[in-house]
Enzyme design. Structure first.
Site, short mmCIF file in Angstrom:
data_model
loop_
_atom_site.label_atom_id
_atom_site.label_comp_id
_atom_site.label_asym_id
_atom_site.label_seq_id
_atom_site.Cartn_x
_atom_site.Cartn_y
_atom_site.Cartn_z
N GLY A 76 0.74 -1.46 -0.15
CA GLY A 76 0.11 0.10 0.02
C GLY A 76 0.95 1.26 0.15
O GLY A 76 0.10 2.63 -0.14
N GLY A 120 2.65 2.25 -2.60
CA GLY A 120 3.00 2.69 -3.92
C GLY A 120 4.01 2.20 -4.41
O GLY A 120 4.74 2.92 -5.53
N LYS A 121 4.48 1.04 -4.28
CA LYS A 121 5.54 0.38 -4.99
C LYS A 121 5.37 0.18 -6.54
O LYS A 121 6.07 0.67 -7.54
CB LYS A 121 6.00 -1.12 -4.57
CG LYS A 121 6.39 -1.03 -3.23
CD LYS A 121 6.93 -2.45 -2.75
CE LYS A 121 5.82 -3.41 -2.83
NZ LYS A 121 4.82 -3.24 -1.78
N SER A 129 2.90 1.82 -8.52
CA SER A 129 2.83 3.03 -8.94
C SER A 129 4.11 3.79 -9.23
O SER A 129 4.60 4.28 -10.50
CB SER A 129 1.99 4.03 -8.34
OG SER A 129 0.77 3.46 -8.27
N THR A 182 -4.39 -1.95 -2.48
CA THR A 182 -3.47 -2.98 -1.95
C THR A 182 -3.69 -3.43 -0.48
O THR A 182 -4.01 -4.91 -0.30
CB THR A 182 -1.88 -2.53 -1.78
OG1 THR A 182 -1.51 -2.02 -3.24
CG2 THR A 182 -0.90 -3.37 -1.39
#
Length: 572
Positions: A23, A25-26, A28, A505
């Protein structure tokens, strides 16, 4: 403060590993970086090894197992390694020859032994080893980006010589994840070359993605230290979701902004890692153009406000959940969820509300008790205890190693590393929880965090958990151990609450946790959606727009995952 993340091909290595807890943002960040590098004329391969991969959703492109060109981005290719499928195939390779040969319960025990996170990681690592060492593949690309890196624990296992010996298949000692490497002897050379590539700072860079929150930053630092141990010294910290400025005097927005400032101010700017930030955006980071402009968005573009719609169905409050516990007399309450979603604060809130209603409550947590100050008020009928995972793991590890005194030095080294796995901590803490539940004289026992379904099945597969304890201790099994699993499986006695956030996520990870628990015949009924900006009703444009993004995930929980849903506002 830190500068915006702006990837430059000259500053980046051929291999880039994006890691961080769920969650943050890996995916993105990895996708936007890949697009940026391709736009600068580089040939780039983007590889996802995330069990909950949403790579195809972010890119809006049907990503498959083999690399395919991404439309609208010249030079960018993407593929999606499914670690769960890789683990399934690996398990079948290992267990298949024994079907019909060994007793069914022995086969079931082998299957569960190979169902944990360690096996999934190693199976995924096996899949992308080729992408690290096969020059016929690597020569096609200037950069290969991996969305999700293996943990330091997994990589340390791969480095140990004993991992490739017959010891793995012959040992009967009580390690938690023993055996995931035992079928990969033929890959030893390729794995060795992969480890060299990972620890070469000229070839590999670790991109640690986090959020500007104290717990997320602490988790990133733990991952950084763990990976430093195996030689991944080239590290870059990316702080995603940075609220750069405020447009209103909104109380929620001010608290949100100040909390981020406080969390980031504690980062050591003189550390060996380079550090950069990415802006908090109100819109969904999906689609090529959205990702392409993310790194260069100006402040005035971050909060274009839209009308906030209402929820499609009503939700409960935390008080409704507490009233249900009292009405059903479910005396054991467990809050469960992935890291960073607020399990501890939810457990504390539930315990405090039960106490306020006149009930005697024992709250036990794996977080230090003083972290609960300000959440749990002093009350004569509320007892708070803290279980120290490190001490419990040390005690459990000593038990196992004492029983394994006859091992060689190399075998002992492997066993010691295996005992550093997440499953070991769950087993050790589970014993402590069992004792508290059995001995408590309180009306309610509220437990912050319980073992996953895999760990419970791992302990229960051969006969039951108490057999494992008997083998470890060489003494009569405590009644607390015998009784706890049946208690957890009994909805008349126990309530399992899944804690999540209203984001992609965390919801997907929580749904997998729920399915894992169901395998162990433990069925959560309530979901607690924590830290909701929608429920906080902020007027700050960027936060208000993010609130609208939560609605689809709240609706998903309500309609598909939970019997009952609680929505908790982001608190000041």
């Amino acid at each position: 403060m830190f500068e915006r993340f702006n990837p430059s091909p000259e500053a980046l290595t051929p291999f880039l590993f994006f890691t961080g807890k769920g969650g943050v943002g890996k995916t993105s960040t990895a996708c936007a970086t890949a697009i940026s590098l391709a736009d600068q004329g580089k040939n780039v391969l983007l590889v996802s090894t995330d069990p909950a991969s949403n790579l195809q959703d972010v890119l809006e492109f049907n990503v498959q197992r083999d690399p395919k060109a991404v439309p609208a981005v010249e030079g960018l290719y993407a593929c999606n390694i499914d670690p769960e499928e890789a683990a399934r195939m690996y398990r079948e390779k290992m267990v298949g020859p024994y079907r019909g040969v060994l007793p069914d319960d022995a086969v079931a025990s082998m299957e569960e032994q190979l169902s944990g996170a360690c096996t999934v990681e190693i199976a995924a690592f096996d899949e992308f080893t080729t992408l690290l060492v096969d020059t016929s593949v690597t020569s096609q690309y200037d950069h290969i980006l991996f969305d999700t890196a293996p943990t330091g624990h997994t990589l340390r296992l791969l480095q140990l010589p004993t991992a490739w010996s017959s010891y793995l298949t012959s040992s009967t000692h009580g390690a938690s994840c023993l055996g995931p490497l035992s079928g990969l002897q033929e890959k030893k050379t390729a794995y060795s070359e992969s480890m060299k590539a990972l620890s070469d700072p000229e070839k590999t860079q670790l991109m640690l993605v986090t959020r500007p929150e104290s717990s997320a930053i602490a988790e990133a630092q733990r991952a950084a230290n763990e990976l430093l141990e195996i030689g991944m010294v080239n590290q870059h910290l990316i702080i995603n979701g940075w609220l750069e400025a405020l447009k209103t005097d909104d109380a929620v927005a001010k608290a949100f902004y100040n909390r981020q400032q406080d969390a980031v101010s504690k980062i050591d700017e003189n550390s060996s890692k380079s550090i950069s930030i990415l802006p908090f955006v109100s819109h969904s980071l999906t689609g090529i153009e959205s990702l392409r402009t993310w790194f260069s968005l100006q402040q005035e573009e971050l909060g274009l406000q839209n009308e906030t719609p209402s929820l499609p169905a009503p939700v409960h409050s935390i008080d409704d959940y507490v009233d249900s516990l009292i009405a059903k007399n479910q005396r054991v309450i467990m809050t469960m969820g992935k890291g960073g979603v607020g399990k501890t604060s939810m457990a504390a809130s539930i315990a405090a509300k039960l106490s306020e209603k006149g009930h005697s409550v024992h709250l036990t947590t794996t977080d230090p008790a003083d972290h609960l100050s300000g959440v749990v008020a002093n009350a004569a009928n509320l007892h708070v205890s803290s279980i120290d995972p490190k001490k419990e793991v040390e005690r459990y590890t000593n038990q196992v190693l004492t029983e394994a005194a006859e091992l060689s030095d190399s075998e002992r080294e492997y066993l010691e590393e295996d005992l550093r796995s997440p499953c070991t901590e769950e087993i050790a803490v589970f014993q402590a929880f069992a004792s508290i539940v059995a001995q408590s004289v309180h009306d309610f026992v509220v437990i912050d965090t319980a073992p996953t379904g895999h760990t419970l099945l791992l302990l229960d597969a051969a006969q039951s958990y108490h057999k494992e304890v008997e083998r470890m201790n060489g003494q009569k099994t405590p009644d607390s151990i015998k009784q706890l699993l049946p208690t957890l499986r009994d909805p008349l006695q126990t309530s399992i609450a899944i804690v999540t956030l209203a984001e992609a996520t965390p919801v997907l990870e929580a749904s997998r946790l729920q399915e894992d628990l169901k395998r162990a015949r433990i069925v959560p009924s309530w979901w607690l959606i924590n830290q909701s900006l929608f429920a906080a009703d902020s007027k700050e444009p960027v936060l208000a727009n993010r609130a609208t993004e939560e609605i689809k995930w709240i609706d998903t929980v309500q309609r598909k995952l939970a019997n009952e849903t609680v929505l908790i506002p982001w608190h000041i």
